[in-house]
Enzyme design. Structure first.
Site, PDB file in Angstrom:
ATOM      1  N   CYS A   1       8.709  52.708  21.995  1.00  0.00           N
ATOM      2  CA  CYS A   1       9.514  53.747  22.649  1.00  0.00           C
ATOM      3  C   CYS A   1      10.068  54.659  21.557  1.00  0.00           C
ATOM      4  O   CYS A   1       9.541  54.668  20.434  1.00  0.00           O
ATOM      5  CB  CYS A   1      10.605  53.130  23.527  1.00  0.00           C
ATOM      6  SG  CYS A   1      11.815  52.120  22.663  1.00  0.00           S
TER       7      CYS A   1
ATOM      8  N   ASP B   1      14.014  56.762  29.960  1.00  0.00           N
ATOM      9  CA  ASP B   1      14.946  56.456  28.869  1.00  0.00           C
ATOM     10  C   ASP B   1      16.352  56.262  29.447  1.00  0.00           C
ATOM     11  O   ASP B   1      16.906  57.191  30.029  1.00  0.00           O
ATOM     12  CB  ASP B   1      14.924  57.631  27.884  1.00  0.00           C
ATOM     13  CG  ASP B   1      15.728  57.353  26.632  1.00  0.00           C
ATOM     14  OD1 ASP B   1      16.529  56.392  26.630  1.00  0.00           O
ATOM     15  OD2 ASP B   1      15.565  58.100  25.657  1.00  0.00           O
TER      16      ASP B   1
ATOM     17  N   ASN C   1      13.474  52.241  19.816  1.00  0.00           N
ATOM     18  CA  ASN C   1      13.277  50.787  19.676  1.00  0.00           C
ATOM     19  C   ASN C   1      14.602  50.021  19.782  1.00  0.00           C
ATOM     20  O   ASN C   1      14.818  49.034  19.078  1.00  0.00           O
ATOM     21  CB  ASN C   1      12.552  50.449  18.358  1.00  0.00           C
ATOM     22  CG  ASN C   1      12.066  49.003  18.269  1.00  0.00           C
ATOM     23  OD1 ASN C   1      12.065  48.418  17.186  1.00  0.00           O
ATOM     24  ND2 ASN C   1      11.678  48.396  19.366  1.00  0.00           N
TER      25      ASN C   1
ATOM     26  N   CYS D   1      16.188  50.198  23.283  1.00  0.00           N
ATOM     27  CA  CYS D   1      16.374  49.985  24.728  1.00  0.00           C
ATOM     28  C   CYS D   1      15.085  49.488  25.388  1.00  0.00           C
ATOM     29  O   CYS D   1      14.937  48.305  25.687  1.00  0.00           O
ATOM     30  CB  CYS D   1      16.845  51.271  25.411  1.00  0.00           C
ATOM     31  SG  CYS D   1      18.451  51.872  24.830  1.00  0.00           S
ATOM     32  N   ARG D   2      14.127  50.396  25.634  1.00  0.00           N
ATOM     33  CA  ARG D   2      12.969  50.046  26.460  1.00  0.00           C
ATOM     34  C   ARG D   2      11.990  49.093  25.790  1.00  0.00           C
ATOM     35  O   ARG D   2      11.593  48.078  26.390  1.00  0.00           O
ATOM     36  CB  ARG D   2      12.243  51.323  26.906  1.00  0.00           C
ATOM     37  CG  ARG D   2      13.070  52.170  27.849  1.00  0.00           C
ATOM     38  CD  ARG D   2      12.494  53.567  27.978  1.00  0.00           C
ATOM     39  NE  ARG D   2      12.592  54.314  26.730  1.00  0.00           N
ATOM     40  CZ  ARG D   2      12.053  55.494  26.506  1.00  0.00           C
ATOM     41  NH1 ARG D   2      11.339  56.073  27.448  1.00  0.00           N
ATOM     42  NH2 ARG D   2      12.225  56.118  25.359  1.00  0.00           N
ATOM     43  N   SER D   3      11.560  49.396  24.577  1.00  0.00           N
ATOM     44  CA  SER D   3      10.504  48.549  23.983  1.00  0.00           C
ATOM     45  C   SER D   3      11.016  47.151  23.589  1.00  0.00           C
ATOM     46  O   SER D   3      10.254  46.179  23.737  1.00  0.00           O
ATOM     47  CB  SER D   3       9.777  49.248  22.827  1.00  0.00           C
ATOM     48  OG  SER D   3      10.630  49.554  21.762  1.00  0.00           O
TER      49      SER D   3
HETATM   50  P1  4NP Z   1      14.723  53.806  23.636  1.00  0.00           P
HETATM   51  O1  4NP Z   1      16.060  54.672  23.935  1.00  0.00           O
HETATM   52  O2  4NP Z   1      13.666  54.796  23.175  1.00  0.00           O
HETATM   53  O3  4NP Z   1      14.388  53.206  24.943  1.00  0.00           O
HETATM   54  O4  4NP Z   1      15.107  52.817  22.550  1.00  0.00           O
HETATM   55  C1  4NP Z   1      16.600  55.517  22.951  1.00  0.00           C
HETATM   56  C2  4NP Z   1      17.616  55.047  22.166  1.00  0.00           C
HETATM   57  C3  4NP Z   1      18.141  55.859  21.171  1.00  0.00           C
HETATM   58  C4  4NP Z   1      17.636  57.125  20.981  1.00  0.00           C
HETATM   59  C5  4NP Z   1      16.604  57.586  21.772  1.00  0.00           C
HETATM   60  C6  4NP Z   1      16.098  56.785  22.759  1.00  0.00           C
HETATM   61  N1  4NP Z   1      18.173  57.950  19.962  1.00  0.00           N
HETATM   62  O5  4NP Z   1      17.566  58.983  19.669  1.00  0.00           O
HETATM   63  O6  4NP Z   1      19.196  57.608  19.373  1.00  0.00           O
END
Ligand code: 4NP
Length: 163
Positions: free
Chosen positions: A16, A134, A19, A21-23
């Protein structure tokens, strides 16, 4: 592992943006379901992020808490996707949304690497989502929705790997 051997166990990488939340949730859910249903088909499960902003951090505390309520233990530490290693090492490189998939394809230098890339919702038979949204800037309900989608897609991925 010999990739030409169709019975070889697979290495799966979930990707994602951050890294956190989702992955990491995909990694924990898929690992638990593989252990329950199909451990013979998997060699390795990992996750990575495309932006590296959270390198070295635990997953988002909201994601950990919501997943824990469903019995998933998220322990992964955030790392940035490494095209020089990950494209050769993993058999399945699975993005969470179209942006992730587009970015992964931009990083891939060979057709063989591009062919390893897919989107998590490709495996969600009958689901009404075409991406894992997201949840970072929203409330708990977004994290719960991520779990719902990932559970269905993990089962579909196991089915695909058994084919
Ligand atoms: P993820 O969510 O891609 O599911 O881990 C996010 C967490 C943090 C950020 C973007 C997406 N960020 O840019 O800080």
């Amino acid at each position: 592992m010999n990739n030409s051997n169709k019975t070889a166990r697979k290495r799966v990488l979930f990707v994602c943006l951050g890294n956190i939340c989702r992955s990491p949730a995909a990694e924990a859910i898929f690992r638990k379901r593989v252990l329950e249903k199909g451990r013979d088909i998997i060699e390795e499960i990992d996750s990575a992020g495309l932006n590296g902003y959270h390198n070295g951090e635990m997953a988002d505390s909201r994601m950990i808490r919501v997943a824990q309520r469903r019995g998933y233990n998220i322990t992964s530490i955030s790392r940035k996707f490494n095209p020089n290693i990950d494209f050769d090492k993993f058999d399945f490189i699975i993005g969470m949304d179209d942006f992730n998939v587009k970015e992964l394809k931009n990083l891939a230098k060979k057709a063989e690497h591009i062919s390893k890339i897919s989107k998590m919702t490709d495996y969600g038979d009958g689901i009404s989502y075409n991406a894992v949204p997201d949840p970072y800037y929203g409330g708990d309900e977004g994290f719960v929705k991520v779990l719902d989608i990932l559970e269905k897609c993990s089962d579909g991925l196991i089915t695909k790997l058994r084919l």
